[in-house]
Design an enzyme around this catalytic site. Structure first.
Site, mmCIF file in Angstrom:
data_model
loop_
_atom_site.group_PDB
_atom_site.id
_atom_site.type_symbol
_atom_site.label_atom_id
_atom_site.label_comp_id
_atom_site.label_asym_id
_atom_site.label_seq_id
_atom_site.Cartn_x
_atom_site.Cartn_y
_atom_site.Cartn_z
ATOM 1 N N ASP A 80 13.767 45.687 36.276
ATOM 2 C CA ASP A 80 13.806 45.633 34.811
ATOM 3 C C ASP A 80 15.059 44.942 34.272
ATOM 4 O O ASP A 80 16.122 44.993 34.901
ATOM 5 C CB ASP A 80 13.725 47.043 34.225
ATOM 6 N N ASP A 82 17.485 45.532 32.285
ATOM 7 C CA ASP A 82 18.507 46.326 31.608
ATOM 8 C C ASP A 82 19.501 46.827 32.641
ATOM 9 O O ASP A 82 19.455 46.431 33.812
ATOM 10 C CB ASP A 82 17.876 47.494 30.833
ATOM 11 N N HIS A 343 18.225 41.863 24.529
ATOM 12 C CA HIS A 343 16.931 41.223 24.656
ATOM 13 C C HIS A 343 16.055 41.607 23.484
ATOM 14 O O HIS A 343 16.485 42.308 22.571
ATOM 15 C CB HIS A 343 16.259 41.524 26.004
#
Length: 902
Positions: A80, A82, A343
């Protein structure tokens, strides 16, 4: 073939469709390394070096990735986008390097994509990068801080506050918010005020409502009408005058759409509109993301990619027409402060597909996708055009003034598909007014307020036509029932919901998108907080822990300090600060605070808490007596005490006096109450560790264990504790009930057990008695001998729900991905998910109707991974071979697990 690693098998399956057979796509199943469950595992004397281990469940996943790398020298880490995703990639690289699966020739790269679509995945593969070191260091700093706080502070809590479970860096601050809100509510003194409304009509017979704004030529403030007498005079003043329109003002207005979703606003809106908890929301969002339907769901960003804005505008024009598309795209400023959240917003990957087009079968996913899709399109739609009208009404002598307001939607704009919910109800200003012209008369709508008056006063009757007004505590009504005064009281601040708590945490700058759901879940798991009707109530245990921290570790539960620490961690993720410097600065002072508190005796801690809580624990009594004197014995002093179940107030004369009550105060739920007397014994209603119960007599040296019986549960026909009567208590204390003698020998008796009301009987020669359960408490008292004998005979012939019998299926969920049906079953200890031979308990607070197929699969996977493996029988070693010498290590005593995350 290059080996691509993602977190979950669902994500792997979706990505594999886009990459094809040229790649091997595997799942890590989340983190592959973690800090040990026992011990600090963070060495403050060695630059906060951390000890990592690969849990048993993760070893097979690491082994599978290592096996795939034997035939290919390229590893692509696609976790992912993050901080947690970056950390998983870093852990994978470290773990594979340690086992020498990554060699000098192995090419390792990192790719990220905000949406799992073919275009996004293809673009990411074409633009690989290295692992983001500052982002990994921000993760390391958070893990170290959480472990230092959790494993440093939790043992202090265990020793000083029996019953306390754990503390956390952000968890404790969140708990403070809930506790302080509860204390505000308890300290709140309501103030009475009255409002006056009149039902008026136009000369054309159309009705509208107006409220009183001025009286006797003076503008009214909120508290100017303080009682029924003043309100009655105001009602009479209006009803006795002729009114006309003095002003009509119409102003154009517009409403703009809300920004697209980020994590916190998605959780808030899902809570408002669907009652979904933060964890439930994020589970559904995770599934939608992995299936490629929405962009990444953990973000602080509210900006949208240019191509997504264009797609949204095109979809709006196609569906609703060009008039709903504004002249220029709407731009929302991103509030993100660091790389982790830099993002996009949460949006659909395909703007043309609504929830119906996706044909989602899971209810949570369908509702959440519909919410995301509507919010995203709405944020790029035209503003709603309104016309707000204010009408002033007055009497000829200027003594009375009223105002009517309303609005008309001239163009619905974004309101055509979406309107943001509200946390608390607000006064309705959206009423539409009829045509009203300046200077025309305003008549009274005779009888129009009668039903509102009846509802407010509870009388339900008509007025007596004697020229007087009917009044009561809640309302005052004019003779013609056209003018109504309503009594109101100021309200305390509302308790937090999950949505409003997340919103407040976000405002204060504490916590981050990936932590909100886990923090709220942990507060409930520790029994610090309970959720009722979507509101968060602090438990006594949570309140005591908060007061303890505020008195001995105040700095570390301050909102500003926690927010400042979050900002420092953001600087680490941006590469502006060294994470070791942040940890060193924190630990220097925190370790001193722990050392100082560790030396205190429990009695010293309780004395400090007793003084700090004195205003709440011992409020002034109406009779003016000392609030710290025990009301039961009349001589003992009340003191704060603790037990394994939390804090309470008890009499200092214990054990001679056994008076106790909860720390919420006298009269609060949980305080013991004398119901009356029976046969010379006092009958008490009390709260115990396992709930409310009734007791005959009191604890004395001669009667150390007085007769006690728990109240029946609501599902068995029980009643609320505060509605318990003396007669009900006496009936409960008469248990067990003697139903009668069985024809074949032995006595039939009835009682309340752990699983509800029942009758039992044991035949002479039987090894065990036979039990028959009842659904309702009163059935056990009403059953007669004949019926009891029939029930027992039937149970002997058909054991039914005895041990080993089949449980009742509450709901069929469908098939497991590996085959076999899944069901939700009703069990003795609560509902659970059943798949083949696996029984997975549904978490506390989750309703069976809310369990989705994905949640069930996750629970089953977790259960099977935790199940202990059977040890294989030891193999016999050949006699000729000498066993190799084994290294021995000193076995350390097991320690309690402390919660360190946030």
């Amino acid at each position: 073939m290059p080996v691509v690693v993602v977190e979950s098998p669902a994500k792997a399956k979706t990505i594999n469709k886009y990459l094809g057979s040229d790649y091997t796509v595997l799942a890590s199943y989340g983190h592959v390394r973690d800090l040990p469950r026992k011990g600090m595992a963070v060495d403050a004397d060695d630059d906060f070096a951390m000890t990592w281990e690969i849990p048993t469940d993760s070893r097979k996943h690491v082994a599978a990735i290592a096996e795939a790398l034997k035939t290919d020298d390229e590893l692509i880490l696609a976790t992912d986008p993050d901080r947690e995703g970056e950390a998983i990639s870093w852990h994978l690289k470290e773990a594979l390097t340690k086992r020498r699966s990554i060699k000098k020739s192995t090419h390792v790269s990192r790719v990220t994509f905000n949406a799992i679509t073919k275009a996004a995945v293809t673009e990411a593969m074409a633009n690989p990068r290295d692992i983001d070191t500052p982002l990994v260091e921000a993760y390391l700093a958070r893990r170290a801080l959480d472990r230092l706080v959790g494993f440093g502070l939790s043992p202090v809590l265990w020793r000083k506050l029996p019953g306390a479970k754990a503390a956390g860096r952000v968890q404790s601050v969140s708990l403070r918010l809930i506790v302080e809100r509860e204390m505000e509510i308890e300290a709140f003194n309501p103030r009475e005020y009255w409002t006056v409304r009149a039902q008026l009509t136009t000369p054309r017979g159309q009705s509208y409502e107006a409220r009183l704004t001025s009286l006797a030529g003076k503008k009214l403030d909120k508290f100017d009408l303080e009682n029924a007498t003043q309100s009655e005079l105001a009602v009479q003043a209006i009803a006795s005058r002729t009114l006309k329109i003095t002003s009509v003002e119409a102003k154009p207005a517009s409403r703009n759409p809300s920004a697209p979703f980020m994590t916190s606003t998605l959780q808030q809106e899902a809570s408002r509109k669907f009652g979904m908890g933060a964890r439930q929301t994020m589970n559904a969002a995770q599934r939608l993301y992995e299936a490629g339907h929405i962009t990444y769901m953990r973000t602080d960003g509210i900006d949208m990619a240019p191509e997504a804005v264009t797609a949204a505008r095109d979809a709006i024009a196609d569906r609703y027409g060009a008039q709903y598309v504004p002249d220029s795209p709407r731009v929302y400023k991103n509030k993100a402060k660091n790389a982790q959240e830099a993002h996009e917003c949460i949006r659909p990957t395909d703007m043309t597909r609504d929830a119906v087009a996706l044909k989602l079968t899971d209810d949570d996913q369908r509702k959440l996708y519909d919410l995301v899709w509507k919010r995203t399109l709405a944020c790029q739609m035209a503003s709603a055009k309104l016309e707000r009208t204010t009408v002033e009404i007055g009497s000829d002598d200027g003594q009375v003034g009223l105002r009517a307001s309303g609005q008309v939607v001239l163009f619905d704009g974004f309101l055509k598909i979406y309107e943001e919910g509200r946390d608390e109800p607000v006064e309705d200003d959206d009423k539409r007014l009829p045509q009203i012209m300046m200077g025309e008369a305003a008549g009274f709508g005779a009888g129009a307020m009668q039903s509102a008056y009846d509802k407010a006063s509870g009388t339900g009757g008509a007025l007596v036509d004697d020229g007087k007004m009917q009044s009561c505590d809640a309302a005052v009504l004019s003779k013609d029932a056209a003018v109504l005064a309503l009594q109101s009281f100021t309200q305390p601040p509302p308790r937090y919901t999950e949505a409003t708590l997340v919103k407040r945490m976000e405002e204060l700058g504490i916590g981050r998108p990936s932590t909100y759901a886990s923090i709220l879940t942990r507060l409930e798991e520790h029994s610090y907080v309970r959720k009722e009707q979507n509101r968060l109530f602090p438990e006594e245990r949570g309140r005591i822990v908060t007061i303890f921290l505020l008195n001995f570790f105040k700095r570390y539960v301050e909102y500003d300090f926690t927010a400042a620490l979050e900002s420092e961690l953001d600087h680490v993720s941006a590469g502006e600060t060294e994470y070791v410097d942040v940890l060193t600065k924190f630990w220097r002072d925190f370790s001193v605070a722990i050392a100082e508190t560790t030396e205190l005796r429990v009695s010293e801690v309780l004395d400090v808490l007793d003084d700090a809580l004195a205003p709440q624990l011992y409020p002034p009594r109406e009779d003016g007596s000392d609030p710290r004197i025990c009301q039961k014995c009349g001589t003992g002093q009340l003191h704060l005490k603790t037990s394994r179940t939390g804090g309470f107030v008890g009499c200092g004369n214990y054990p001679e006096c056994t008076y106790t009550r909860p720390i919420a105060g006298e009269g609060a739920e949980g305080e013991e109450k004398l119901l009356g007397e029976d046969a010379g014994d006092e009958i008490w209603l009390k709260d115990g560790r396992f709930g409310p119960y009734v007791q005959r007599g009191d604890v004395t040296p001669e009667n150390k264990k007085p007769k006690r019986t728990s109240l029946p549960q609501a599902r068995h026909g029980g009643w609320p504790k505060d509605e318990t009567t003396l007669e009900q208590a006496i009936q409960l204390l008469s248990l067990p009930r003697n139903v009668g003698d069985h024809p074949e020998g032995g006595r039939i008796s009835g009682n309340l057990g752990r699983f509800g009301p029942y009758i039992m009987h044991k035949l002479p020669g039987d090894e065990k008695p036979v039990y028959v359960n009842f659904k309702q408490y009163n059935e056990m008292f009403e059953v007669g001998m004949n019926h009891a004998v029939e029930l027992l005979a039937h149970k002997r012939a058909n054991p039914g729900r005895g041990r080993g019998a089949a449980a009742k299926a509450l709901r069929e969920l469908g098939d497991h991905p590996d085959g076999g049906a899944m069901s939700i079953m009703e069990g003795r200890y609560g509902p659970y998910v059943k798949w083949e031979k696996v029984n997975a308990t549904i978490p506390k607070g989750t309703e069976p109707k809310d369990v989705t197929v994905e949640m069930a699969v996750e629970l089953i996977t977790e259960k099977t991974n935790k199940a202990p493996k059977k040890k294989a029988a030891p193999k016999k070693k050949p006699a000729a071979k000498k066993p190799a010498a084994k290294k021995t290590t000193a076995k350390k005593p097991a320690a309690k697990k402390a919660e360190g995350e946030e």
